[in-house]
Enzyme design. Structure first.
Site, mmCIF file in Angstrom:
data_model
loop_
_atom_site.group_PDB
_atom_site.id
_atom_site.type_symbol
_atom_site.label_atom_id
_atom_site.label_comp_id
_atom_site.label_asym_id
_atom_site.label_seq_id
_atom_site.Cartn_x
_atom_site.Cartn_y
_atom_site.Cartn_z
ATOM 1 N N SER A 1 0.819 -1.221 0.000
ATOM 2 C CA SER A 1 0.000 0.000 0.000
ATOM 3 C C SER A 1 0.851 1.269 0.000
ATOM 4 O O SER A 1 1.986 1.284 0.477
ATOM 5 C CB SER A 1 -0.916 0.024 1.216
ATOM 6 O OG SER A 1 -1.738 -1.113 1.242
HETATM 7 N N1 SAH Z 1 -0.969 -4.321 3.798
HETATM 8 C C1 SAH Z 1 -0.445 -4.969 2.638
HETATM 9 C C2 SAH Z 1 -1.457 -4.910 1.514
HETATM 10 C C3 SAH Z 1 -1.335 -6.012 0.578
HETATM 11 S S1 SAH Z 1 -2.577 -6.026 -0.671
HETATM 12 C C4 SAH Z 1 0.838 -4.290 2.213
HETATM 13 O O1 SAH Z 1 0.944 -3.083 2.373
HETATM 14 O O2 SAH Z 1 1.735 -4.968 1.715
HETATM 15 C C5 SAH Z 1 -3.870 -6.939 0.101
HETATM 16 C C6 SAH Z 1 -3.542 -8.320 0.582
HETATM 17 O O3 SAH Z 1 -4.767 -8.932 1.028
HETATM 18 C C7 SAH Z 1 -2.974 -9.252 -0.485
HETATM 19 O O4 SAH Z 1 -1.771 -9.791 -0.030
HETATM 20 C C8 SAH Z 1 -4.066 -10.324 -0.660
HETATM 21 O O5 SAH Z 1 -3.539 -11.596 -0.949
HETATM 22 C C9 SAH Z 1 -4.725 -10.303 0.707
HETATM 23 N N2 SAH Z 1 -6.088 -10.843 0.729
HETATM 24 C C10 SAH Z 1 -7.110 -10.656 -0.150
HETATM 25 N N3 SAH Z 1 -8.210 -11.328 0.233
HETATM 26 C C11 SAH Z 1 -7.885 -11.965 1.400
HETATM 27 C C12 SAH Z 1 -8.589 -12.847 2.273
HETATM 28 N N4 SAH Z 1 -9.851 -13.208 2.057
HETATM 29 N N5 SAH Z 1 -7.942 -13.329 3.355
HETATM 30 C C13 SAH Z 1 -6.656 -12.986 3.606
HETATM 31 N N6 SAH Z 1 -5.927 -12.167 2.809
HETATM 32 C C14 SAH Z 1 -6.529 -11.659 1.715
#
Ligand code: SAH
Length: 215
Positions: free
Chosen positions: A60
């Site tokens: 993010s």
């Molecule tokens: N806070 C993280 C954001 C990553 S993007 C950062 O800054 O790196 C969002 C993440 O949510 C992804 O890694 C995706 O795989 C995860 N995600 C999406 N749906 C999900 C679910 N149902 N359960 C767990 N993780 C999920």
């Protein structure tokens, strides 16, 4: 590059965009974002932008991480649940500000990389789980705070049910990227109230685990 100048410029940008919580700013100053960035994007680690981390997911944007963390309200006495570990950058920021962080990710390789970073940075108050964030973490509930870093189309009631009576949840809501909003949900004795924080663009919160566990 991670020269002090780049970090200072980013902190100034965050202040200019309305981040006033000094604890949040201090946590961002202390966590090396380049450690969470794939090697080919490391020179952009202190740019105020989202970066690709593989598997169609993104690390993010710093402003959004700061805004969400500020909305949660830092509190060393309480535990927080995070849905969507991704790179682990937001997790690491939370680890500096909360007693313990529980974090769930559905992509096994992303989780393994994030866990290695937590070890490297000696962040010992993080508990990870490979799983579906839609289910939350019932064994560890209730949580004083919940943060969701992928966008569900509507507020997941399972997660609301795992909040403490005065808990706070911060999450992007909306199936369409164009119309997603960052929402702060606060529990009250009469149910919950929501407040709109800002327009955002997050990857969708997907249901279930990938069919191939290697991805
Ligand atoms: N806070 C993280 C954001 C990553 S993007 C950062 O800054 O790196 C969002 C993440 O949510 C992804 O890694 C995706 O795989 C995860 N995600 C999406 N749906 C999900 C679910 N149902 N359960 C767990 N993780 C999920």
């Amino acid at each position: 590059m991670s020269t002090p100048n780049h970090r200072i410029r980013l902190l100034m940008e965050l202040r200019a965009s309305g981040i006033t919580d000094t604890e949040v700013l201090a946590a961002i100053e202390r966590v090396p974002r380049e450690a969470f960035t794939p090697p080919q994007f490391r020179d952009q680690a202190y740019e105020n932008m989202a970066l690709p981390i593989g598997h169609g997911q993104t690390l993010s944007q710093p402003t959004v991480v700061a805004l969400m963390t500020q909305a949660l309200g830092a509190n060393k006495r309480v535990k927080v649940l995070e849905i969507g570990t991704g790179s682990g950058y937001q997790t690491a920021i939370l680890a500096k500000l909360f007693r313990r962080v529980y974090t769930i990710e559905r992509h096994k390789p992303l989780l393994a990389e994030a866990e290695a970073r937590f070890r490297e940075l000696k962040l010992h108050n993080i508990t990870t789980k490979l799983g579906d964030g839609w289910e939350g973490w019932p064994e560890q509930a209730p949580f004083d705070r919940i943060i969701v870093t992928a966008a569900p189309p509507t507020i997941p009631e399972t997660l609301v049910a795992q909040l403490s009576p005065d808990g706070i949840m911060v999450l992007p809501v909306g199936g369409e990227k164009r119309t997603q909003r960052l929402v702060k949900l606060t529990m009250t004795p009469q149910g919950y109230v929501t407040a709109d924080i800002a327009p955002v663009r997050f990857v969708p919160m997907v249901e279930g685990l990938p069919s191939d566990p290697a991805v």
